[in-house]
Design a protein around this motif. Structure first.
Motif, mmCIF file in Angstrom:
data_model
loop_
_atom_site.group_PDB
_atom_site.id
_atom_site.type_symbol
_atom_site.label_atom_id
_atom_site.label_comp_id
_atom_site.label_asym_id
_atom_site.label_seq_id
_atom_site.Cartn_x
_atom_site.Cartn_y
_atom_site.Cartn_z
ATOM 1 N N GLY A 188 0.807 -1.217 0.000
ATOM 2 C CA GLY A 188 0.000 0.000 0.000
ATOM 3 C C GLY A 188 0.838 1.263 0.000
ATOM 4 N N PHE A 189 1.803 1.335 0.897
ATOM 5 C CA PHE A 189 2.642 2.536 0.984
ATOM 6 C C PHE A 189 3.477 2.735 -0.282
ATOM 7 C CE2 PHE A 189 2.149 2.150 5.706
ATOM 8 C CZ PHE A 189 1.673 3.430 5.930
ATOM 9 N N THR A 190 4.102 1.676 -0.771
ATOM 10 C CA THR A 190 4.978 1.834 -1.931
ATOM 11 C C THR A 190 4.191 2.187 -3.182
ATOM 12 O OG1 THR A 190 4.962 -0.575 -2.287
ATOM 13 C CG2 THR A 190 6.798 0.339 -1.030
ATOM 14 N N GLU A 191 3.040 1.588 -3.366
ATOM 15 C CA GLU A 191 2.226 1.911 -4.540
ATOM 16 C C GLU A 191 1.705 3.343 -4.457
ATOM 17 O OE1 GLU A 191 1.638 0.337 -7.278
ATOM 18 O OE2 GLU A 191 2.523 -1.610 -6.829
ATOM 19 N N ALA A 192 1.253 3.746 -3.288
ATOM 20 C CA ALA A 192 0.722 5.098 -3.131
ATOM 21 C C ALA A 192 1.813 6.141 -3.341
ATOM 22 C CB ALA A 192 0.082 5.255 -1.756
ATOM 23 N N GLY A 228 2.554 9.429 -6.174
ATOM 24 C CA GLY A 228 2.561 10.832 -5.783
ATOM 25 C C GLY A 228 1.886 11.169 -4.475
ATOM 26 N N TYR A 229 1.713 10.186 -3.572
ATOM 27 C CA TYR A 229 1.112 10.443 -2.260
ATOM 28 C C TYR A 229 2.195 10.576 -1.197
ATOM 29 C CZ TYR A 229 -3.536 9.215 -4.035
ATOM 30 O OH TYR A 229 -4.718 9.195 -4.740
ATOM 31 N N LEU A 230 1.904 11.341 -0.158
ATOM 32 C CA LEU A 230 2.743 11.355 1.042
ATOM 33 C C LEU A 230 1.849 11.137 2.256
ATOM 34 C CD1 LEU A 230 2.238 14.233 2.674
ATOM 35 C CD2 LEU A 230 3.979 15.100 1.145
ATOM 36 N N VAL A 231 2.452 10.674 3.332
ATOM 37 C CA VAL A 231 1.702 10.432 4.567
ATOM 38 C C VAL A 231 1.644 11.738 5.352
ATOM 39 C CG1 VAL A 231 1.472 9.021 6.635
ATOM 40 C CG2 VAL A 231 2.592 8.077 4.595
ATOM 41 N N GLU A 232 0.410 12.169 5.668
ATOM 42 C CA GLU A 232 0.224 13.465 6.319
ATOM 43 C C GLU A 232 -0.280 13.341 7.757
ATOM 44 O OE1 GLU A 232 -2.055 17.732 5.467
ATOM 45 O OE2 GLU A 232 -2.067 16.147 3.952
ATOM 46 N N LEU A 268 -3.103 9.669 3.677
ATOM 47 C CA LEU A 268 -2.147 10.051 2.645
ATOM 48 C C LEU A 268 -2.773 11.103 1.730
ATOM 49 C CD1 LEU A 268 -1.743 6.843 3.372
ATOM 50 C CD2 LEU A 268 -0.101 6.938 1.516
ATOM 51 N N THR A 269 -1.977 12.060 1.292
ATOM 52 C CA THR A 269 -2.454 13.149 0.458
ATOM 53 C C THR A 269 -1.744 13.130 -0.883
ATOM 54 O OG1 THR A 269 -2.841 14.491 2.424
ATOM 55 C CG2 THR A 269 -2.797 15.649 0.328
ATOM 56 N N HIS A 270 -2.515 13.377 -1.944
ATOM 57 C CA HIS A 270 -1.986 13.293 -3.305
ATOM 58 C C HIS A 270 -1.393 14.617 -3.778
ATOM 59 C CE1 HIS A 270 -2.637 12.230 -7.794
ATOM 60 N NE2 HIS A 270 -1.625 11.527 -7.332
ATOM 61 N N LEU A 271 -0.313 14.507 -4.531
ATOM 62 C CA LEU A 271 0.334 15.642 -5.207
ATOM 63 C C LEU A 271 0.731 16.757 -4.261
ATOM 64 C CD1 LEU A 271 -1.794 15.828 -8.486
ATOM 65 C CD2 LEU A 271 0.389 14.655 -8.072
ATOM 66 N N LYS A 272 1.141 16.384 -3.063
ATOM 67 C CA LYS A 272 1.764 17.333 -2.145
ATOM 68 C C LYS A 272 3.176 16.857 -1.875
ATOM 69 C CE LYS A 272 -1.601 19.743 0.768
ATOM 70 N NZ LYS A 272 -2.050 19.930 2.166
ATOM 71 N N LYS A 273 4.066 17.774 -1.695
ATOM 72 C CA LYS A 273 5.448 17.452 -1.364
ATOM 73 C C LYS A 273 5.782 18.026 0.010
ATOM 74 C CE LYS A 273 7.040 17.344 -6.169
ATOM 75 N NZ LYS A 273 7.237 15.873 -6.160
ATOM 76 N N VAL A 274 6.779 17.455 0.638
ATOM 77 C CA VAL A 274 7.192 17.939 1.956
ATOM 78 C C VAL A 274 7.445 19.438 1.905
ATOM 79 C CG1 VAL A 274 9.035 17.845 3.684
ATOM 80 C CG2 VAL A 274 8.115 15.715 2.721
ATOM 81 N N GLU A 275 8.032 19.909 0.807
ATOM 82 C CA GLU A 275 8.371 21.329 0.669
ATOM 83 C C GLU A 275 7.141 22.230 0.655
ATOM 84 O OE1 GLU A 275 9.683 18.851 -1.056
ATOM 85 O OE2 GLU A 275 11.709 18.929 -0.189
ATOM 86 N N ASN A 276 5.944 21.660 0.388
ATOM 87 C CA ASN A 276 4.715 22.452 0.363
ATOM 88 C C ASN A 276 4.269 22.877 1.756
ATOM 89 O OD1 ASN A 276 3.444 20.322 -2.265
ATOM 90 N ND2 ASN A 276 4.538 22.274 -2.447
ATOM 91 N N PHE A 277 4.795 22.210 2.773
ATOM 92 C CA PHE A 277 4.376 22.482 4.155
ATOM 93 C C PHE A 277 5.349 23.471 4.784
ATOM 94 C CE2 PHE A 277 2.517 18.494 2.971
ATOM 95 C CZ PHE A 277 1.287 18.470 3.582
ATOM 96 N N ARG A 278 4.924 24.702 4.858
ATOM 97 C CA ARG A 278 5.787 25.752 5.405
ATOM 98 C C ARG A 278 5.116 26.484 6.552
ATOM 99 N NH1 ARG A 278 10.777 24.340 4.300
ATOM 100 N NH2 ARG A 278 11.152 24.039 2.097
#
Length: 218
Positions: free
Chosen positions: A179-183, A187-191, A208-218
Motif C-alpha cells: 500500500g505505501f509503496t504503490e501510493a 505521488g502520495y505522502l503520509v500526512e 495520505l495526500t496526493h500531489l503534495k510534497k514535503v516542501e509544500n508544508f511551510r
C-alpha cells in the motif's frame, strides 16, 4: 545521541540514527523531542529526519499526531529482512519521516493539546483496511488512485498480533508495504495518523495526500 548532518539541495537536515530508549508514550519522550527541536533550530537547521516501523501505532501517533511529521519515503527491510529482536521478525520496513521544525504545521501541532484536522478518516477511500478475521484487505488501485486522500489501516497493537498469530502479522507487513509503496509511487505522502474504535476494535489509520510534497508544508 548521534546527529549526522546531511544536505538536501541548499538546505541542511539532521538525521537521528539512535533512539533514547524511552517508552514512546511517555511525556518525557515528548519533552526530549521538544528540547531536540530547540537545540537544532538554534543551529540554524530547520529539519530533522528519522525512521520508524509503520506498523507500530504508538510510534505513528507520536510522530504524526503529536509532532506533526510528514513521510514521502518507504524503506523496505531498512535493517535487513530480520534481526534477533522480537520486533523485527516480520521485516524491518521503515517510514522515513521529516520534521519541519519551524513550519506552521509543526508550530500549531505543538501548541495544541489534541490533534486538529478537517479530514474524517472513515470517509476517505481505503487502500488497506481490516477484512475478515482481522486480515488486511487490499482495495483495487485503479478504483481509488488519484483521489485527493487515501487511508491505510493498521492494527492497534501489531506486537500482540505477532505474538498470537505470526502469520497474520506477516500479512499486515506485506499488505501495508504494498500500500505505501504503490501510493508513494503515485505521488502520495503520509500526512496524518488517527486512532479510532470500530465495533469495539481499536484501529490505526494513516491519511495520505496526493500531489503534495514535503516542501509544500511551510
Amino acid at each position: 545521541m548521534v546527529f549526522p548532518l546531511m544536505k538536501t539541495g541548499k538546505s541542511r537536515i539532521i538525521h537521528t540514527c539512535s533512539r533514547s530508549g524511552l517508552p514512546i508514550e511517555t511525556n518525557l519522550a515528548y519533552k526530549l523531542k521538544l528540547a531536540q527541536r530547540e537545540r537544532v533550530l538554534a543551529q540554524g537547521i530547520k529539519r530533522i529526519s528519522w525512521t520508524f516501523d509503520p506498523l507500530q501505532s504508538l510510534n505513528a501517533y507520536f510522530n504524526f499526531g503529536k509532532l506533526g511529521v510528514l513521510a514521502d519515503t518507504y524503506k523496505i527491510n531498512f535493517y535487513g529482512e530480520a534481526t534477533s529482536s522480537f520486533l523485527h521478525q516480520i521485516g524491518t520496513d521503515r517510514l522515513w519521516v521529516t520534521w519541519l521544525l519551524d513550519s506552521e504545521r509543526v508550530r500549531k501541532r505543538l501548541q495544541t493539546a489534541t490533534q486538529q484536522t478537517l479530514l474524517e478518516p472513515e470517509r476517505i477511500a481505503c487502500l488497506i483496511r481490516f477484512g475478515a478475521n482481522d486480515a488486511p484487505q487490499r482495495n483495487e488501485l485503479s478504483r481509488i488512485l488519484g483521489q485527493e486522500h487515501l487511508s491505510i489501516e493498521i492494527p492497534a497493537d501489531i506486537n500482540a498480533v505477532q505474538n498470537a498469530k505470526p502469520e497474520l502479522a506477516v500479512e499486515w507487513r506485506e499488505a501495508t508495504r504494498w500500500g505505501f509503496t504503490e501510493a508513494m509511487a503515485s505521488g502520495y505522502l503520509v500526512e496524518e495518523f488517527h486512532r479510532l474504535t470500530r465495533k469495539d476494535q481499536s484501529v490505526g489509520i494513516y491519511i495520505l495526500t496526493h500531489l503534495k510534497k514535503v516542501e509544500n508544508f511551510r
